[in-house]
Design a protein around this motif. Structure first.
Motif, PDB file in Angstrom:
ATOM      1  N   GLU A   1       0.871  -1.179   0.000  1.00  0.00           N
ATOM      2  CA  GLU A   1       0.000   0.000   0.000  1.00  0.00           C
ATOM      3  C   GLU A   1       0.904   1.223   0.000  1.00  0.00           C
ATOM      4  OE1 GLU A   1      -3.627  -1.813   2.668  1.00  0.00           O
ATOM      5  OE2 GLU A   1      -1.771  -1.208   3.671  1.00  0.00           O
ATOM      6  N   LEU A   2       0.648   2.131  -0.925  1.00  0.00           N
ATOM      7  CA  LEU A   2       1.447   3.346  -1.032  1.00  0.00           C
ATOM      8  C   LEU A   2       0.547   4.558  -0.859  1.00  0.00           C
ATOM      9  CD1 LEU A   2       2.537   1.173  -3.359  1.00  0.00           C
ATOM     10  CD2 LEU A   2       4.238   2.958  -3.611  1.00  0.00           C
ATOM     11  N   THR A   3       1.050   5.527  -0.133  1.00  0.00           N
ATOM     12  CA  THR A   3       0.377   6.808   0.003  1.00  0.00           C
ATOM     13  C   THR A   3       1.388   7.880  -0.356  1.00  0.00           C
ATOM     14  OG1 THR A   3      -0.976   5.939   1.799  1.00  0.00           O
ATOM     15  CG2 THR A   3      -0.906   8.329   1.554  1.00  0.00           C
ATOM     16  N   SER A   4       1.001   8.755  -1.265  1.00  0.00           N
ATOM     17  CA  SER A   4       1.899   9.824  -1.706  1.00  0.00           C
ATOM     18  C   SER A   4       1.221  11.172  -1.549  1.00  0.00           C
ATOM     19  CB  SER A   4       2.275   9.636  -3.176  1.00  0.00           C
ATOM     20  OG  SER A   4       2.891   8.397  -3.382  1.00  0.00           O
ATOM     21  N   VAL A   5       2.038  12.183  -1.347  1.00  0.00           N
ATOM     22  CA  VAL A   5       1.582  13.565  -1.372  1.00  0.00           C
ATOM     23  C   VAL A   5       2.265  14.216  -2.556  1.00  0.00           C
ATOM     24  CG1 VAL A   5       1.516  15.778  -0.161  1.00  0.00           C
ATOM     25  CG2 VAL A   5       1.259  13.641   1.125  1.00  0.00           C
ATOM     26  N   GLY A   6       1.485  14.872  -3.382  1.00  0.00           N
ATOM     27  CA  GLY A   6       2.031  15.511  -4.571  1.00  0.00           C
ATOM     28  C   GLY A   6       1.433  16.877  -4.783  1.00  0.00           C
ATOM     29  N   GLY A   7       1.890  17.510  -5.830  1.00  0.00           N
ATOM     30  CA  GLY A   7       1.391  18.816  -6.209  1.00  0.00           C
ATOM     31  C   GLY A   7       1.788  19.102  -7.637  1.00  0.00           C
ATOM     32  N   LEU A   8       1.450  20.289  -8.101  1.00  0.00           N
ATOM     33  CA  LEU A   8       1.854  20.746  -9.423  1.00  0.00           C
ATOM     34  C   LEU A   8       2.777  21.944  -9.250  1.00  0.00           C
ATOM     35  CD1 LEU A   8      -1.329  20.645 -11.714  1.00  0.00           C
ATOM     36  CD2 LEU A   8       0.681  19.169 -11.802  1.00  0.00           C
ATOM     37  N   LEU A   9       3.920  21.867  -9.892  1.00  0.00           N
ATOM     38  CA  LEU A   9       4.910  22.928  -9.817  1.00  0.00           C
ATOM     39  C   LEU A   9       4.760  23.847 -11.012  1.00  0.00           C
ATOM     40  CD1 LEU A   9       7.525  23.825  -8.259  1.00  0.00           C
ATOM     41  CD2 LEU A   9       8.784  22.503  -9.972  1.00  0.00           C
ATOM     42  N   ASP A  10       4.704  25.164 -10.750  1.00  0.00           N
ATOM     43  CA  ASP A  10       4.765  26.158 -11.813  1.00  0.00           C
ATOM     44  C   ASP A  10       6.210  26.154 -12.299  1.00  0.00           C
ATOM     45  OD1 ASP A  10       5.457  28.762 -13.006  1.00  0.00           O
ATOM     46  OD2 ASP A  10       3.408  29.332 -12.481  1.00  0.00           O
ATOM     47  N   LEU A  11       6.437  25.754 -13.538  1.00  0.00           N
ATOM     48  CA  LEU A  11       7.786  25.555 -14.042  1.00  0.00           C
ATOM     49  C   LEU A  11       8.562  26.857 -14.233  1.00  0.00           C
ATOM     50  CD1 LEU A  11       7.057  22.691 -16.598  1.00  0.00           C
ATOM     51  CD2 LEU A  11       7.927  22.508 -14.248  1.00  0.00           C
ATOM     52  N   THR A  12       7.881  27.984 -14.313  1.00  0.00           N
ATOM     53  CA  THR A  12       8.552  29.280 -14.423  1.00  0.00           C
ATOM     54  C   THR A  12       8.873  29.839 -13.045  1.00  0.00           C
ATOM     55  OG1 THR A  12       7.388  29.741 -16.487  1.00  0.00           O
ATOM     56  CG2 THR A  12       8.378  31.629 -15.348  1.00  0.00           C
ATOM     57  N   GLU A  13       7.882  29.866 -12.177  1.00  0.00           N
ATOM     58  CA  GLU A  13       8.044  30.431 -10.830  1.00  0.00           C
ATOM     59  C   GLU A  13       8.767  29.484  -9.873  1.00  0.00           C
ATOM     60  OE1 GLU A  13       7.156  33.567  -9.883  1.00  0.00           O
ATOM     61  OE2 GLU A  13       6.614  33.903 -11.997  1.00  0.00           O
ATOM     62  N   ARG A  14       8.772  28.180 -10.212  1.00  0.00           N
ATOM     63  CA  ARG A  14       9.365  27.139  -9.360  1.00  0.00           C
ATOM     64  C   ARG A  14       8.695  27.096  -7.991  1.00  0.00           C
ATOM     65  NH1 ARG A  14      11.161  23.941 -12.902  1.00  0.00           N
ATOM     66  NH2 ARG A  14      12.417  22.842 -11.378  1.00  0.00           N
ATOM     67  N   ARG A  15       7.396  27.304  -7.994  1.00  0.00           N
ATOM     68  CA  ARG A  15       6.568  27.234  -6.786  1.00  0.00           C
ATOM     69  C   ARG A  15       5.335  26.398  -7.102  1.00  0.00           C
ATOM     70  NH1 ARG A  15       8.553  30.427  -3.009  1.00  0.00           N
ATOM     71  NH2 ARG A  15       9.614  32.333  -3.570  1.00  0.00           N
ATOM     72  N   MET A  16       4.769  25.826  -6.045  1.00  0.00           N
ATOM     73  CA  MET A  16       3.552  25.038  -6.208  1.00  0.00           C
ATOM     74  C   MET A  16       2.396  25.941  -6.638  1.00  0.00           C
ATOM     75  SD  MET A  16       4.517  21.987  -5.269  1.00  0.00           S
ATOM     76  CE  MET A  16       3.115  21.083  -4.674  1.00  0.00           C
ATOM     77  N   VAL A  17       1.548  25.425  -7.546  1.00  0.00           N
ATOM     78  CA  VAL A  17       0.363  26.185  -7.936  1.00  0.00           C
ATOM     79  C   VAL A  17      -0.641  26.154  -6.780  1.00  0.00           C
ATOM     80  CG1 VAL A  17       0.710  25.711 -10.386  1.00  0.00           C
ATOM     81  CG2 VAL A  17      -0.827  24.254  -9.064  1.00  0.00           C
ATOM     82  N   ALA A  18      -1.435  27.201  -6.686  1.00  0.00           N
ATOM     83  CA  ALA A  18      -2.355  27.340  -5.555  1.00  0.00           C
ATOM     84  C   ALA A  18      -3.436  26.260  -5.537  1.00  0.00           C
ATOM     85  CB  ALA A  18      -2.996  28.723  -5.574  1.00  0.00           C
ATOM     86  N   ASP A  19      -3.970  25.915  -6.714  1.00  0.00           N
ATOM     87  CA  ASP A  19      -5.054  24.935  -6.778  1.00  0.00           C
ATOM     88  C   ASP A  19      -4.821  23.992  -7.956  1.00  0.00           C
ATOM     89  OD1 ASP A  19      -7.381  23.453  -6.815  1.00  0.00           O
ATOM     90  OD2 ASP A  19      -8.728  25.171  -6.948  1.00  0.00           O
ATOM     91  N   PRO A  20      -4.213  22.846  -7.719  1.00  0.00           N
ATOM     92  CA  PRO A  20      -3.916  21.938  -8.831  1.00  0.00           C
ATOM     93  C   PRO A  20      -5.157  21.413  -9.547  1.00  0.00           C
ATOM     94  CG  PRO A  20      -3.478  20.865  -6.727  1.00  0.00           C
ATOM     95  CD  PRO A  20      -3.778  22.302  -6.435  1.00  0.00           C
ATOM     96  N   THR A  21      -6.319  21.401  -8.886  1.00  0.00           N
ATOM     97  CA  THR A  21      -7.519  20.875  -9.539  1.00  0.00           C
ATOM     98  C   THR A  21      -7.887  21.702 -10.768  1.00  0.00           C
ATOM     99  OG1 THR A  21      -9.058  22.128  -8.145  1.00  0.00           O
ATOM    100  CG2 THR A  21      -8.449  19.912  -7.389  1.00  0.00           C
ATOM    101  N   VAL A  22      -7.597  22.996 -10.739  1.00  0.00           N
ATOM    102  CA  VAL A  22      -7.900  23.864 -11.881  1.00  0.00           C
ATOM    103  C   VAL A  22      -7.158  23.363 -13.118  1.00  0.00           C
ATOM    104  CG1 VAL A  22      -7.609  26.195 -12.811  1.00  0.00           C
ATOM    105  CG2 VAL A  22      -8.407  25.881 -10.459  1.00  0.00           C
ATOM    106  N   HIS A  23      -5.881  23.064 -12.958  1.00  0.00           N
ATOM    107  CA  HIS A  23      -5.068  22.601 -14.084  1.00  0.00           C
ATOM    108  C   HIS A  23      -5.486  21.206 -14.544  1.00  0.00           C
ATOM    109  CE1 HIS A  23      -2.373  26.031 -13.851  1.00  0.00           C
ATOM    110  NE2 HIS A  23      -2.424  25.893 -12.536  1.00  0.00           N
ATOM    111  N   PHE A  24      -5.766  20.312 -13.600  1.00  0.00           N
ATOM    112  CA  PHE A  24      -6.197  18.971 -13.981  1.00  0.00           C
ATOM    113  C   PHE A  24      -7.510  19.031 -14.761  1.00  0.00           C
ATOM    114  CE2 PHE A  24      -3.079  17.529 -10.893  1.00  0.00           C
ATOM    115  CZ  PHE A  24      -2.627  16.342 -11.446  1.00  0.00           C
ATOM    116  N   LYS A  25      -8.437  19.870 -14.334  1.00  0.00           N
ATOM    117  CA  LYS A  25      -9.712  20.001 -15.042  1.00  0.00           C
ATOM    118  C   LYS A  25      -9.521  20.574 -16.439  1.00  0.00           C
ATOM    119  CE  LYS A  25     -12.585  20.618 -10.926  1.00  0.00           C
ATOM    120  NZ  LYS A  25     -13.339  21.614 -10.132  1.00  0.00           N
ATOM    121  N   GLU A  26      -8.624  21.560 -16.567  1.00  0.00           N
ATOM    122  CA  GLU A  26      -8.386  22.183 -17.868  1.00  0.00           C
ATOM    123  C   GLU A  26      -7.682  21.244 -18.841  1.00  0.00           C
ATOM    124  OE1 GLU A  26      -6.181  25.769 -17.156  1.00  0.00           O
ATOM    125  OE2 GLU A  26      -7.897  26.809 -16.277  1.00  0.00           O
TER     126      GLU A  26
END
Length: 140
Positions: free
Chosen positions: A105-130
């Motif tokens: 059983e694996l549990t991971s924590v992830g996010g989406l990185l803004d490749l220009t700003e090198r910071r996590m995006v505020a709401d990854p669901t927006v990008h996944f939906k788009e």
């Protein structure tokens, strides 16, 4: 939460250790394969992510080994995304033999990185939906 997405993998001999067990690092490879397979099934490609200026990042992974896997075993690797409303999301995965015996059983924590700003995006669901043609595979 959506129904688990699943891929089947056959354990290859070169993935085993001296005891004949699946090497510990390969479990992570199997989990990664399932995650990318889910992205692909949902219509998200690496090129699409880059074009949007984001990339998935793994922040933490915990593995609980339950039963050994041997060369030739067929396993199903599931993948479920859980959204918490912040910058990160959780991914729950199970690696089970074809007979249903849970091997890990694996549990991971992830996010989406803004490749220009090198910071996590505020709401990854927006990008996944788009980006997704089938966001329902992510439970969105």
């Amino acid at each position: 939460m959506s129904e688990p997405f699943s891929v089947r993998i056959t354990v290859r001999g070169y993935e085993t250790d001296v005891q004949g067990h699946l090497n510990q690092s390969v479990y992570i490879n199997y989990a990664e394969h399932a995650r990318w397979s889910l992205l692909q099934a949902a219509g998200i490609t690496q090129a699409g992510l880059r074009a949007k200026g984001v990339g998935p990042v793994a922040l933490e992974t915990t593995i609980r080994y339950r039963r050994e896997l041997l060369a030739g075993d067929e396993v199903d690797v599931t993948c479920v995304f859980e959204w918490g409303g912040g910058k990160t999301f959780r991914i729950r995965q199970t690696i089970s033999k074809a007979d249903g015996t849970v091997s890990a059983e694996l549990t991971s924590v992830g996010g989406l990185l803004d490749l220009t700003e090198r910071r996590m995006v505020a709401d990854p669901t927006v990008h996944f939906k788009e980006l997704a043609t089938d966001p329902g595979l992510f439970g969105l």
